[in-house]
Write a protein that holds these residues in place. Structure first.
Motif, mmCIF file in Angstrom:
data_model
loop_
_atom_site.group_PDB
_atom_site.id
_atom_site.type_symbol
_atom_site.label_atom_id
_atom_site.label_comp_id
_atom_site.label_asym_id
_atom_site.label_seq_id
_atom_site.Cartn_x
_atom_site.Cartn_y
_atom_site.Cartn_z
ATOM 1 N N GLN A 207 18.156 32.270 14.598
ATOM 2 C CA GLN A 207 18.706 33.601 14.834
ATOM 3 C C GLN A 207 19.610 33.633 16.072
ATOM 4 O O GLN A 207 20.154 34.679 16.416
ATOM 5 N N THR B 217 18.487 33.133 19.143
ATOM 6 C CA THR B 217 17.683 33.868 20.125
ATOM 7 C C THR B 217 16.750 32.902 20.860
ATOM 8 O O THR B 217 16.267 31.941 20.271
ATOM 9 N N SER C 204 14.953 39.614 17.292
ATOM 10 C CA SER C 204 16.280 39.017 17.462
ATOM 11 C C SER C 204 17.380 40.067 17.376
ATOM 12 O O SER C 204 18.421 39.928 18.016
ATOM 13 N N LYS D 168 18.723 38.970 22.502
ATOM 14 C CA LYS D 168 18.919 37.534 22.284
ATOM 15 C C LYS D 168 18.108 36.697 23.272
ATOM 16 O O LYS D 168 18.145 35.473 23.228
#
Length: 193
Positions: free
Chosen positions: A139, A141, A170, A174
């Motif tokens: 993602q 993140t 996410s 982040k």
């Protein structure tokens, strides 16, 4: 080719099925070459007829057979023909069991003689942490260690819920911190009576 996918971790098992289907779809365009059977609703003869039915347009067919162990008659007939099925150059058969298949089970012992198997056991400990970290990386993140521990404590090893929580977190940030987990994730509370 014969493949057995089994285990209690239905989330990762379904991901593997999707991966096989997508990879196969890229190589063999069209929908005529993929057949899915719920064994509780079909007979071995229906599968067998389709297994040997060849098309001049389809080079290889992919079969998904779900829950063979739930149908004793199908299972016995499948075991009688397992060698022929495994030697087919025109078909790939993926058997799916949403539970662990014991290694002592006759089906399992015969299956691994002619095919491959992959078990999807529920993730715990470091394996679960690594899986969650990878999902966050997908993602784009990052997650702090304490936030990761808190998330796993709140959700456990239910990967369906965990994937939804990862997407939610996410989308929120982040760089996930423990307070983000407190704010957005509802802990799974098990009550004892």
């Amino acid at each position: 080719m014969l493949i057995l996918l089994h285990g209690k971790d239905i989330y990762r098992l379904r991901q593997k099925l999707r991966e096989i289907e997508q990879r196969y779809g890229k190589i063999h365009q069209g929908g005529l070459n993929l057949e899915k059977y719920d064994i509780s609703k079909t007979t071995f003869q229906e599968f067998w007829d389709s297994f040997f039915q060849q098309s001049m347009f389809v080079k290889k067919k992919l079969f998904f057979l779900e829950s063979i162990l739930s149908n004793e008659n199908f299972k016995e007939q499948f075991l009688k023909k397992i060698k022929e099925i495994s030697e087919s150059k025109h078909n790939i058969v993926v058997c799916v069991e949403k539970k662990e298949v014991p290694r002592t089970e006759r089906f399992f012992r015969n299956f691994i003689r002619y095919g491959m198997q992959q078990e999807f056991a529920l993730l715990t400990g470091q394996l679960l942490k690594n899986w969650v970290k990878k999902e966050f990386e997908k993602q784009g993140t990052t997650i702090e260690d304490f936030a990761l521990k808190k998330l796993i404590h709140f959700v456990g090893n239910d990967l369906w819920q965990m994937s939804r929580e990862i997407q939610k977190l996410s989308s929120y940030s982040k760089n996930i911190k423990a307070e983000d987990v407190d704010l957005l994730v509802k802990p799974k509370i098990e009550t004892e009576i």
